[in-house]
Design a protein around this motif. Structure first.
Motif, PDB file in Angstrom:
ATOM      1  N   MET A   1    -116.650 -67.442  30.534  1.00 59.96           N
ATOM      2  CA  MET A   1    -116.641 -66.265  29.669  1.00 59.96           C
ATOM      3  C   MET A   1    -115.473 -65.379  30.058  1.00 59.96           C
ATOM      4  SD  MET A   1    -119.651 -63.422  29.117  1.00 59.96           S
ATOM      5  CE  MET A   1    -120.741 -64.598  28.348  1.00 59.96           C
ATOM      6  N   GLY A   2    -114.680 -64.967  29.074  1.00 61.81           N
ATOM      7  CA  GLY A   2    -113.524 -64.147  29.386  1.00 61.81           C
ATOM      8  C   GLY A   2    -113.822 -62.665  29.211  1.00 61.81           C
ATOM      9  N   PHE A   3    -113.391 -61.859  30.146  1.00 65.01           N
ATOM     10  CA  PHE A   3    -113.523 -60.413  30.034  1.00 65.01           C
ATOM     11  C   PHE A   3    -112.143 -59.829  30.221  1.00 65.01           C
ATOM     12  CE2 PHE A   3    -117.729 -61.735  31.453  1.00 65.01           C
ATOM     13  CZ  PHE A   3    -118.557 -61.029  30.603  1.00 65.01           C
ATOM     14  N   ASN A   4    -111.774 -58.846  29.393  1.00 65.56           N
ATOM     15  CA  ASN A   4    -110.440 -58.291  29.545  1.00 65.56           C
ATOM     16  C   ASN A   4    -110.414 -56.778  29.380  1.00 65.56           C
ATOM     17  OD1 ASN A   4    -110.654 -58.005  26.748  1.00 65.56           O
ATOM     18  ND2 ASN A   4    -109.439 -59.818  26.327  1.00 65.56           N
ATOM     19  N   CYS A   5    -109.418 -56.182  30.036  1.00 68.11           N
ATOM     20  CA  CYS A   5    -109.171 -54.743  29.958  1.00 68.11           C
ATOM     21  C   CYS A   5    -107.806 -54.528  29.320  1.00 68.11           C
ATOM     22  CB  CYS A   5    -109.164 -54.114  31.346  1.00 68.11           C
ATOM     23  SG  CYS A   5    -110.772 -54.019  32.145  1.00 68.11           S
ATOM     24  N   GLY A   6    -107.747 -53.644  28.352  1.00 70.70           N
ATOM     25  CA  GLY A   6    -106.470 -53.279  27.759  1.00 70.70           C
ATOM     26  C   GLY A   6    -105.874 -52.104  28.503  1.00 70.70           C
ATOM     27  N   ILE A   7    -104.585 -52.186  28.822  1.00 67.96           N
ATOM     28  CA  ILE A   7    -103.877 -51.089  29.489  1.00 67.96           C
ATOM     29  C   ILE A   7    -103.132 -50.315  28.414  1.00 67.96           C
ATOM     30  CG2 ILE A   7    -102.161 -50.480  31.242  1.00 67.96           C
ATOM     31  CD1 ILE A   7    -102.672 -53.194  32.547  1.00 67.96           C
ATOM     32  N   VAL A   8    -103.585 -49.078  28.137  1.00 69.54           N
ATOM     33  CA  VAL A   8    -102.992 -48.300  27.053  1.00 69.54           C
ATOM     34  C   VAL A   8    -102.505 -46.947  27.552  1.00 69.54           C
ATOM     35  CG1 VAL A   8    -104.513 -49.432  25.377  1.00 69.54           C
ATOM     36  CG2 VAL A   8    -105.151 -47.212  26.306  1.00 69.54           C
ATOM     37  N   ASN A  41     -98.591 -58.134  26.563  1.00 71.80           N
ATOM     38  CA  ASN A  41     -98.487 -59.094  27.657  1.00 71.80           C
ATOM     39  C   ASN A  41     -99.870 -59.321  28.225  1.00 71.80           C
ATOM     40  OD1 ASN A  41     -95.412 -59.328  28.116  1.00 71.80           O
ATOM     41  ND2 ASN A  41     -95.778 -57.134  27.946  1.00 71.80           N
ATOM     42  N   VAL A  42    -100.207 -60.552  28.453  1.00 72.25           N
ATOM     43  CA  VAL A  42    -101.534 -60.904  28.936  1.00 72.25           C
ATOM     44  C   VAL A  42    -101.423 -61.627  30.267  1.00 72.25           C
ATOM     45  CG1 VAL A  42    -103.659 -62.168  28.441  1.00 72.25           C
ATOM     46  CG2 VAL A  42    -102.378 -61.115  26.574  1.00 72.25           C
ATOM     47  N   GLY A  43    -102.242 -61.243  31.219  1.00 71.43           N
ATOM     48  CA  GLY A  43    -102.233 -61.919  32.504  1.00 71.43           C
ATOM     49  C   GLY A  43    -103.604 -61.878  33.141  1.00 71.43           C
ATOM     50  N   ARG A  44    -103.865 -62.843  33.991  1.00 71.13           N
ATOM     51  CA  ARG A  44    -105.145 -62.900  34.692  1.00 71.13           C
ATOM     52  C   ARG A  44    -104.929 -62.642  36.172  1.00 71.13           C
ATOM     53  NH1 ARG A  44    -109.696 -64.887  32.666  1.00 71.13           N
ATOM     54  NH2 ARG A  44    -109.738 -65.453  30.468  1.00 71.13           N
ATOM     55  N   ILE A  45    -105.873 -61.957  36.780  1.00 75.33           N
ATOM     56  CA  ILE A  45    -105.773 -61.648  38.205  1.00 75.33           C
ATOM     57  C   ILE A  45    -107.079 -62.055  38.885  1.00 75.33           C
ATOM     58  CG2 ILE A  45    -106.533 -59.267  37.796  1.00 75.33           C
ATOM     59  CD1 ILE A  45    -104.840 -58.452  40.204  1.00 75.33           C
ATOM     60  N   ALA A  46    -106.953 -62.712  40.025  1.00 74.80           N
ATOM     61  CA  ALA A  46    -108.130 -63.125  40.796  1.00 74.80           C
ATOM     62  C   ALA A  46    -108.831 -61.892  41.352  1.00 74.80           C
ATOM     63  CB  ALA A  46    -107.718 -64.054  41.927  1.00 74.80           C
ATOM     64  N   VAL A  47    -110.157 -61.897  41.286  1.00 76.43           N
ATOM     65  CA  VAL A  47    -110.948 -60.788  41.821  1.00 76.43           C
ATOM     66  C   VAL A  47    -111.368 -61.140  43.251  1.00 76.43           C
ATOM     67  CG1 VAL A  47    -113.039 -59.414  41.559  1.00 76.43           C
ATOM     68  CG2 VAL A  47    -111.813 -60.229  39.531  1.00 76.43           C
ATOM     69  N   GLN A  68    -111.900 -64.275  37.622  1.00 76.43           N
ATOM     70  CA  GLN A  68    -110.685 -63.573  37.210  1.00 76.43           C
ATOM     71  C   GLN A  68    -110.987 -62.517  36.156  1.00 76.43           C
ATOM     72  OE1 GLN A  68    -108.182 -66.871  35.891  1.00 76.43           O
ATOM     73  NE2 GLN A  68    -107.073 -66.782  37.831  1.00 76.43           N
ATOM     74  N   LEU A  69    -110.152 -61.508  36.125  1.00 78.50           N
ATOM     75  CA  LEU A  69    -110.165 -60.535  35.046  1.00 78.50           C
ATOM     76  C   LEU A  69    -108.849 -60.647  34.296  1.00 78.50           C
ATOM     77  CD1 LEU A  69    -111.612 -57.167  36.423  1.00 78.50           C
ATOM     78  CD2 LEU A  69    -112.717 -58.821  34.929  1.00 78.50           C
ATOM     79  N   GLU A  70    -108.914 -60.460  33.002  1.00 78.80           N
ATOM     80  CA  GLU A  70    -107.698 -60.508  32.190  1.00 78.80           C
ATOM     81  C   GLU A  70    -107.255 -59.082  31.872  1.00 78.80           C
ATOM     82  OE1 GLU A  70    -106.979 -63.600  28.964  1.00 78.80           O
ATOM     83  OE2 GLU A  70    -107.395 -61.802  27.769  1.00 78.80           O
ATOM     84  N   PHE A  71    -105.983 -58.831  32.045  1.00 74.52           N
ATOM     85  CA  PHE A  71    -105.417 -57.523  31.704  1.00 74.52           C
ATOM     86  C   PHE A  71    -104.400 -57.700  30.587  1.00 74.52           C
ATOM     87  CE2 PHE A  71    -107.085 -56.811  35.917  1.00 74.52           C
ATOM     88  CZ  PHE A  71    -107.593 -55.526  35.835  1.00 74.52           C
ATOM     89  N   VAL A  72    -104.448 -56.784  29.622  1.00 81.01           N
ATOM     90  CA  VAL A  72    -103.561 -56.846  28.468  1.00 81.01           C
ATOM     91  C   VAL A  72    -102.725 -55.575  28.427  1.00 81.01           C
ATOM     92  CG1 VAL A  72    -103.420 -57.164  25.975  1.00 81.01           C
ATOM     93  CG2 VAL A  72    -105.339 -58.145  27.235  1.00 81.01           C
ATOM     94  N   ILE A 272    -108.585 -50.521  41.111  1.00 80.33           N
ATOM     95  CA  ILE A 272    -108.618 -50.730  39.661  1.00 80.33           C
ATOM     96  C   ILE A 272    -109.454 -51.955  39.313  1.00 80.33           C
ATOM     97  CG2 ILE A 272    -107.212 -51.504  37.704  1.00 80.33           C
ATOM     98  CD1 ILE A 272    -105.056 -49.588  38.600  1.00 80.33           C
ATOM     99  N   VAL A 273    -109.241 -53.050  40.046  1.00 82.97           N
ATOM    100  CA  VAL A 273    -109.988 -54.280  39.767  1.00 82.97           C
ATOM    101  C   VAL A 273    -111.479 -54.063  39.981  1.00 82.97           C
ATOM    102  CG1 VAL A 273    -110.379 -56.659  40.501  1.00 82.97           C
ATOM    103  CG2 VAL A 273    -108.047 -55.817  40.256  1.00 82.97           C
TER     104      VAL A 273
END
Length: 366
Positions: A1-8, A41-47, A68-72, A272-273
């Motif tokens: 399951m993918g979870f992502n946070c948008g950086i705005v 830009n999309v990237g994944r970071i290990a938690v 992982q969490l995905e950041f956009v 942040i993570v």
């Protein structure tokens, strides 16, 4: 399951610098002009999770795979975005696709980096972002309600239920309040709210980007922003994106030395993570074996079959039971065999709510 946070945020507040630091690489262009990030830009970071390392060591796992969490990284928003200013609707569409939003607010002065509004004021910037998203939601929901009304008159039960939910949310939006101010009565209603795909219904965290000298203690600007976030019931994280970017290429030892010199206990990115994980309201479970020790994420409140489905849809379809050991018991008792002998291995069925840290072995039949 993918979870992502948008950086705005507004242009030139440090979004792309933060994104680059998160990925420990220069994955997004960070330049001193508005809209340098045109495609998200999309990237994944290990938690990082210390529990996973301990579990792997006990089981002798050949491989460790963290969740992982995905950041956009989404293009900068400007005043009037809801009316098409800047990148307008393109920006708003990108936000609709994320699960949670991190508002990056500029809390530092720098004559070399222009601000699209001309002055530095994080509270004003936050207000601009929220206002534009609220206006966009209001217009979107008003159009949707018109369509729902026609279906509801025809006796469509789904349309009637959605219309009944939309009306109180519309009232909030017309008052200038975000959709997240509406509190669903139960999980089913919460699911319906998510189905409306409103920009302001998404959970929010404020990331306060300060100058290097203020990384450890914050400054007057970040203090005001922290108080504003608290009043809204949101978390705020103080970070110096510039410092985080400088640390991105350092070894663990060099990074720790750098943090010590700055008077910091951990990187802002770790903060942040961790907060992002809580913001998404998700939890971690593990599967442990000789081949790999792996962390997985599932929504808080999920039952065992849903967790099984995160691994493979067949696991959920043919779910029989879940052999379950609490992470703490697995570690304290030296693994699965020790947990079995101590009576700490449980057989859980379809109704079992997953707990954070559960070690699962799923039994299924397809």
């Amino acid at each position: 399951m993918g979870f992502n946070c948008g950086i705005v945020g507004l242009p030139n507040v440090g979004k792309s610098t933060l994104f680059n630091a998160l990925l420990s690489q220069q994955a997004a262009e960070a330049a001193n002009y508005p809209f340098c990030t045109i495609e998200p830009n999309v990237g994944r970071i290990a938690v990082p999770d210390a529990r996973l390392e301990k579990l792997a060591a006990i089981a002798g796992s050949a491989q460790i795979i963290p969740t992982q969490l995905e950041f956009v990284d989404i293009a900068g928003l400007v005043r009037g975005a809801s009316k098409g200013e800047g990148l307008g609707n393109k920006f708003l569409a990108h936000i609709r696709e994320v699960d949670a939003v991190m508002y990056v607010l500029r809390c530092f002065e720098d004559d070399d980096i222009t601000h699209v509004e001309g002055t530095i004021d994080p509270l004003r910037d936050a207000e601009i972002i929220e206002l534009e998203l609220t206006i966009a939601d209001l217009e979107s929901l008003e159009k949707r309600v018109d369509g729902l009304g026609k279906k509801a008159k025809g006796g469509d039960k789904e349309a009637l239920a959605t219309q009944a939910l939309a009306e109180p949310i519309l009232a909030l939006l017309r008052e200038g309040k975000p959709a997240r101010a509406y509190k669903p009565r139960d999980r089913e209603e919460a699911k319906r709210v998510r189905g409306l795909q409103l920009l302001t219904s998404k959970p929010v965290m404020y990331v306060l980007n300060v100058d290097e000298a203020s990384a450890a203690t914050g400054n007057a600007l970040s203090q005001k922003a922290t108080e504003m976030a608290k009043a809204k019931g949101a978390d705020a994280v103080v970070i110096s994106a510039k410092i985080e970017a400088e640390m991105a290429g350092l070894s663990a030892e060099e990074k720790q030395e750098f943090l010590t010199d700055l008077g910091l206990n951990e990187t802002g990115l770790s903060n942040i993570v961790r907060n992002g994980f809580a913001l998404l309201d998700i939890l971690t479970f593990f599967t442990i074996g000789p081949k790999e020790a792996r962390a997985w994420t599932v929504r808080n409140g999920a039952a065992a079959p849903e967790a099984a489905g995160v691994i493979h849809t067949d696991f959920e379809k043919g779910f029989i039971r879940a052999e379950t050991i609490a992470c703490e018991d697995y570690i304290a008792l030296g693994g699965e065999q020790g947990a079995k002998e101590a009576g700490k291995l449980r057989l859980e069925g379809k109704e079992y709510p997953v707990a954070d840290g559960d070690v699962f072995h799923f039994r299924f039949n397809v």
